[in-house]
Write a protein that holds these residues in place. Structure first.
Motif, mmCIF file in Angstrom:
data_model
loop_
_atom_site.group_PDB
_atom_site.id
_atom_site.type_symbol
_atom_site.label_atom_id
_atom_site.label_comp_id
_atom_site.label_asym_id
_atom_site.label_seq_id
_atom_site.Cartn_x
_atom_site.Cartn_y
_atom_site.Cartn_z
ATOM 1 N N ASN A 179 0.685 -1.131 -0.027
ATOM 2 C CA ASN A 179 -0.131 -0.003 -0.020
ATOM 3 C C ASN A 179 0.912 1.351 -0.072
ATOM 4 O OD1 ASN A 179 -2.244 -1.521 0.296
ATOM 5 N ND2 ASN A 179 -2.186 -1.776 2.488
ATOM 6 N N GLY A 180 1.896 1.278 -0.747
ATOM 7 C CA GLY A 180 2.764 2.336 -1.016
ATOM 8 C C GLY A 180 3.666 2.588 0.045
ATOM 9 N N TRP A 181 3.942 1.740 0.967
ATOM 10 C CA TRP A 181 4.889 1.746 1.911
ATOM 11 C C TRP A 181 6.046 0.434 1.833
ATOM 12 C CZ3 TRP A 181 5.222 5.114 6.176
ATOM 13 C CH2 TRP A 181 4.035 6.082 6.261
ATOM 14 N N LYS A 182 7.213 0.796 2.207
ATOM 15 C CA LYS A 182 8.266 -0.222 2.203
ATOM 16 C C LYS A 182 9.160 -0.349 3.658
ATOM 17 C CE LYS A 182 12.463 -1.166 -0.290
ATOM 18 N NZ LYS A 182 13.356 -1.000 -1.383
ATOM 19 N N TYR A 183 8.733 -1.599 3.864
ATOM 20 C CA TYR A 183 9.638 -2.028 5.216
ATOM 21 C C TYR A 183 11.035 -2.628 4.885
ATOM 22 C CZ TYR A 183 11.022 -5.520 8.654
ATOM 23 O OH TYR A 183 11.717 -6.521 9.351
ATOM 24 N N ARG A 184 11.706 -2.302 5.426
ATOM 25 C CA ARG A 184 13.246 -2.874 5.135
ATOM 26 C C ARG A 184 14.340 -3.137 6.291
ATOM 27 N NH1 ARG A 184 17.711 -0.675 3.139
ATOM 28 N NH2 ARG A 184 18.288 -2.772 2.392
ATOM 29 N N ARG A 185 14.880 -4.371 6.167
ATOM 30 C CA ARG A 185 15.566 -4.611 7.471
ATOM 31 C C ARG A 185 17.128 -4.843 6.546
ATOM 32 N NH1 ARG A 185 14.583 -9.069 12.011
ATOM 33 N NH2 ARG A 185 13.566 -7.207 12.653
ATOM 34 N N GLU A 186 17.962 -4.053 7.226
ATOM 35 C CA GLU A 186 19.454 -4.195 6.716
ATOM 36 C C GLU A 186 19.973 -5.437 6.977
ATOM 37 O OE1 GLU A 186 20.541 -1.990 4.819
ATOM 38 O OE2 GLU A 186 19.848 -0.086 5.386
ATOM 39 N N ALA A 187 21.140 -5.932 6.441
ATOM 40 C CA ALA A 187 21.889 -7.286 6.718
ATOM 41 C C ALA A 187 22.377 -7.058 8.111
ATOM 42 C CB ALA A 187 22.983 -7.332 5.739
ATOM 43 N N THR A 188 22.463 -5.598 8.704
ATOM 44 C CA THR A 188 22.938 -5.496 10.162
ATOM 45 C C THR A 188 21.775 -5.696 11.165
ATOM 46 O OG1 THR A 188 22.348 -3.093 9.737
ATOM 47 C CG2 THR A 188 24.550 -3.692 9.344
ATOM 48 N N SER A 196 12.842 7.817 -3.702
ATOM 49 C CA SER A 196 14.624 7.657 -3.562
ATOM 50 C C SER A 196 14.695 7.275 -2.082
ATOM 51 C CB SER A 196 15.145 8.910 -3.785
ATOM 52 O OG SER A 196 14.579 9.323 -5.186
ATOM 53 N N GLU A 197 13.783 6.979 -1.172
ATOM 54 C CA GLU A 197 14.126 6.285 0.219
ATOM 55 C C GLU A 197 15.013 7.219 1.065
ATOM 56 O OE1 GLU A 197 13.894 1.636 -0.405
ATOM 57 O OE2 GLU A 197 15.030 2.405 -1.752
ATOM 58 N N THR A 198 14.789 8.379 1.198
ATOM 59 C CA THR A 198 15.644 9.525 1.916
ATOM 60 C C THR A 198 14.935 9.663 3.207
ATOM 61 O OG1 THR A 198 14.449 11.459 0.748
ATOM 62 C CG2 THR A 198 16.444 10.728 -0.283
ATOM 63 N N ARG A 199 13.876 9.489 3.510
ATOM 64 C CA ARG A 199 13.273 9.865 4.902
ATOM 65 C C ARG A 199 12.921 8.521 5.578
ATOM 66 N NH1 ARG A 199 11.299 13.393 0.994
ATOM 67 N NH2 ARG A 199 9.192 12.232 0.953
ATOM 68 N N ASP A 200 13.496 8.058 6.364
ATOM 69 C CA ASP A 200 13.341 6.940 7.273
ATOM 70 C C ASP A 200 12.272 7.337 8.269
ATOM 71 O OD1 ASP A 200 13.337 4.649 8.815
ATOM 72 O OD2 ASP A 200 15.410 4.515 9.193
ATOM 73 N N LEU A 201 11.157 6.421 8.252
ATOM 74 C CA LEU A 201 10.026 7.049 9.288
ATOM 75 C C LEU A 201 9.991 5.801 10.235
ATOM 76 C CD1 LEU A 201 7.426 8.266 6.385
ATOM 77 C CD2 LEU A 201 8.897 9.567 7.780
ATOM 78 N N ALA A 202 10.690 4.868 10.610
ATOM 79 C CA ALA A 202 10.318 4.014 11.464
ATOM 80 C C ALA A 202 10.278 4.324 12.932
ATOM 81 C CB ALA A 202 11.719 3.014 11.400
ATOM 82 N N SER A 203 10.696 5.679 13.179
ATOM 83 C CA SER A 203 10.684 6.324 14.557
ATOM 84 C C SER A 203 9.502 6.844 14.767
ATOM 85 C CB SER A 203 11.761 7.040 14.888
ATOM 86 O OG SER A 203 11.752 8.210 13.815
ATOM 87 N N THR A 204 8.847 7.582 13.648
ATOM 88 C CA THR A 204 7.540 8.281 13.655
ATOM 89 C C THR A 204 6.227 7.317 13.307
ATOM 90 O OG1 THR A 204 8.014 8.898 11.265
ATOM 91 C CG2 THR A 204 8.754 10.273 13.235
ATOM 92 N N GLU A 205 6.476 6.046 12.797
ATOM 93 C CA GLU A 205 5.351 5.204 12.452
ATOM 94 C C GLU A 205 5.432 3.782 13.083
ATOM 95 O OE1 GLU A 205 2.500 5.822 10.494
ATOM 96 O OE2 GLU A 205 2.895 7.617 9.840
ATOM 97 N N PRO A 206 5.885 3.712 14.267
ATOM 98 C CA PRO A 206 6.000 2.521 14.974
ATOM 99 C C PRO A 206 4.944 1.402 14.944
ATOM 100 C CG PRO A 206 5.492 4.108 16.613
ATOM 101 C CD PRO A 206 5.597 4.793 15.397
ATOM 102 N N GLN A 207 3.654 1.773 14.973
ATOM 103 C CA GLN A 207 2.444 0.835 14.827
ATOM 104 C C GLN A 207 2.463 0.325 13.288
ATOM 105 O OE1 GLN A 207 -1.012 2.844 15.851
ATOM 106 N NE2 GLN A 207 -0.818 2.050 18.169
ATOM 107 N N ARG A 208 2.924 1.110 12.340
ATOM 108 C CA ARG A 208 2.918 0.520 10.912
ATOM 109 C C ARG A 208 4.114 -0.333 10.912
ATOM 110 N NH1 ARG A 208 0.344 2.618 6.596
ATOM 111 N NH2 ARG A 208 0.183 4.668 7.691
ATOM 112 N N LEU A 209 5.317 0.061 11.188
ATOM 113 C CA LEU A 209 6.465 -0.769 11.421
ATOM 114 C C LEU A 209 6.127 -1.978 12.004
ATOM 115 C CD1 LEU A 209 9.324 -1.015 10.722
ATOM 116 C CD2 LEU A 209 9.810 -0.004 12.895
ATOM 117 N N GLN A 210 5.473 -2.157 13.203
ATOM 118 C CA GLN A 210 5.247 -3.477 13.648
ATOM 119 C C GLN A 210 4.331 -4.244 12.910
ATOM 120 O OE1 GLN A 210 3.439 -2.757 17.542
ATOM 121 N NE2 GLN A 210 3.485 -5.039 18.109
ATOM 122 N N GLN A 211 3.349 -3.715 12.149
ATOM 123 C CA GLN A 211 2.308 -4.562 11.467
ATOM 124 C C GLN A 211 3.183 -5.054 10.279
ATOM 125 O OE1 GLN A 211 0.787 -2.658 8.301
ATOM 126 N NE2 GLN A 211 0.424 -5.114 7.994
#
Length: 466
Positions: free
Chosen positions: A414-423, A436-451
């Motif tokens: 739905n227009g979002w991309k979750y990524r996990r680095e090799a680290t 261009s994946e310049t704005r990491d929103l993991a800290s501002t969208e924790p519920q979306r990230l968890q889902q």
């Protein structure tokens, strides 16, 4: 596809009995949870191709399918994608006369996984091909029990040829000719010298079916000529022509750069551009034969790349990253579909899709059937190719395991991309607003990230069970 048995006794009674045990259904079909074993699927299709069954009358023969696959092509390195320092008139013509899928992905950021997904219509993780099959892994390959696209098309009378790079295994049991292709001229390894035709370990790696042979031609020219000849020889019946170029994968050798020793190269943009232009000429050579035999309107042609380009020479703009990564630059690819009179010229679709979707697309175009219970991850793009909308895909998943590194993950939804680095670091991007994946929103969208993380974990358990 409708089938009926002959009334007379059959010398293929054992095959007929096997088929009667398995219900075949028209394509497409929702994937049930329970799947037939791969061996049963393969036996069923072989029986269907050889047993004395007859097809009901069809209004016309099914269309030919041609699939061009570039190797390590930068997403911006074609004329119609904005490249200014190279010319690709034949590929540009495919774009002008066909459909451009503007958010298309390879199924992986490296060679073998993408090819596995493309030819099986399934996530490559289901087949244990989660990374490159390296030249030193001489006993490794895609399981012979996997059901490949040419086997499915064979049930509709197709002749299939592969001219180029295989990269799905080295043992004879893994050869293309053992997995549905009637003809094969090309190489098994991830890359070869374009003139000496040896792999990185200096093993001879130029094959005609299952026999090594020698040929002095530049590899791209060689497979162009053989692919064009395939069209000439099989023009009277439906064919599947798969042309997986080695170009512009390294070694960086243009058609005029014959080195004295294998793998001598000029690792610069100019040489890389000449390799792309040579590939474009090869595309034009095959297309000329299709037009010469008046097959233009009876042939569906697709073009894409196996992953993004390498940073030293390629441009993946405007995307971040490169081959080997699950940033957009590692997995975004140009994807073109052309069939005059059937696919609207000069149109574009922004729907997310992947290389594996060409399996379902080709099967639907051919009117092919699949064994009941055979599960596809592929979604047919035929409705979109014809100017409509393809069935919506909720998610696309990516997983890559490189040697001596942690796994990389990615999920599009739905227009979002979750990524996990090799680290092990998790990231979140809103691709719809930040391609261009310049704005990491993991800290501002924790519920979306968890889902999204939970959705990914469920998929991973499905395709890679412990």
């Amino acid at each position: 596809m409708c089938l009926s048995t002959r009334a007379s006794r059959s010398p293929f009674q054992k095959q007929e009995n096997e088929i009667r045990k398995i219900a075949f259904s028209p394509f497409p079909r929702p994937a049930p949870a329970d799947m037939l074993s791969p061996m049963n699927r393969r036996h069923a299709l072989r029986a269907l191709a050889g047993a004395p069954f007859v097809l009901r009358a069809q209004p016309k023969r099914p269309p030919n399918v041609v699939l061009f696959l570039a190797d390590d092509l930068g997403s911006a390195d074609l004329g119609f994608r904005g490249a200014k320092d190279l010319r690709t008139p034949h590929i540009d013509r495919l774009a002008a006369e066909g459909v451009h899928f503007t958010q298309a992905y390879s199924n992986g950021p490296v060679c073998s996984p993408t090819r596995c997904a493309l030819l099986t219509g399934q996530y490559q993780q289901r087949h244990g091909v989660d990374g490159v099959i390296y030249v030193g892994e001489r006993t490794r390959g895609l399981s012979p029990d996997a059901l490949l696209l040419p086997e499915v098309l064979k049930t509709r009378g197709y002749t299939s040829g592969l001219f180029g790079k295989w990269h799905l295994g080295y043992p004879k049991e893994n050869f293309p000719t053992r997995q549905g292709f009637d003809e094969f001229i090309g190489h098994l390894a991830g890359n070869i010298d374009y003139f000496h035709h040896v792999d990185r370990q200096l093993n001879p790696d130029l094959w005609n079916r299952e026999q090594l042979f020698k040929d002095p031609r530049y590899f791209t020219d060689l497979i162009a000529a053989e692919a064009a000849s395939f069209v000439d020889r099989h023009r009277q019946r439906p064919f599947f022509l798969y042309v997986p170029f080695n170009a512009p994968h390294d070694p960086f050798q243009g058609p005029g750069d014959r080195p004295e020793k294998p793998f001598g190269e000029k690792r610069d943009r100019k040489t890389y551009a000449s390799m792309i232009e040579s590939m474009d000429t090869a595309v034009g050579r095959v297309m000329e034969r299709i037009r010469a035999h008046n097959l233009d309107r009876d042939t569906a042609v697709f073009f894409l790349s196996d992953n993004g380009g390498v940073p030293a020479v390629a441009s993946n703009a405007p995307f971040r990253g490169h081959k080997g990564s699950l940033w957009e630059g590692g997995i975004r690819t140009p994807l073109l579909a052309r069939m005059p009179g059937a696919f609207p010229a000069g149109s574009a679709h922004s729907m997310p899709c992947a290389g594996m979707d060409l399996f379902a697309t080709a099967a639907e175009l051919a009117g092919a059937s699949l064994p009941a219970g055979h599960r596809l991850d592929s979604v047919s793009l035929v409705p979109a190719c014809r100017g409509g909308q393809a069935p919506p895909r909720e998610s696309l998943f990516f997983h890559n395991q490189a040697p001596k590194q942690g796994p990389q993950r990615a999920l599009l939804q739905n227009g979002w991309k979750y990524r996990r680095e090799a680290t092990g670091e998790d990231r979140l991007y809103h691709l719809a607003q930040d391609q261009s994946e310049t704005r990491d929103l993991a800290s501002t969208e924790p519920q979306r990230l968890q889902q999204l993380r939970a959705t990914y974990e469920a998929w991973l358990r499905d395709v890679m069970p412990a």
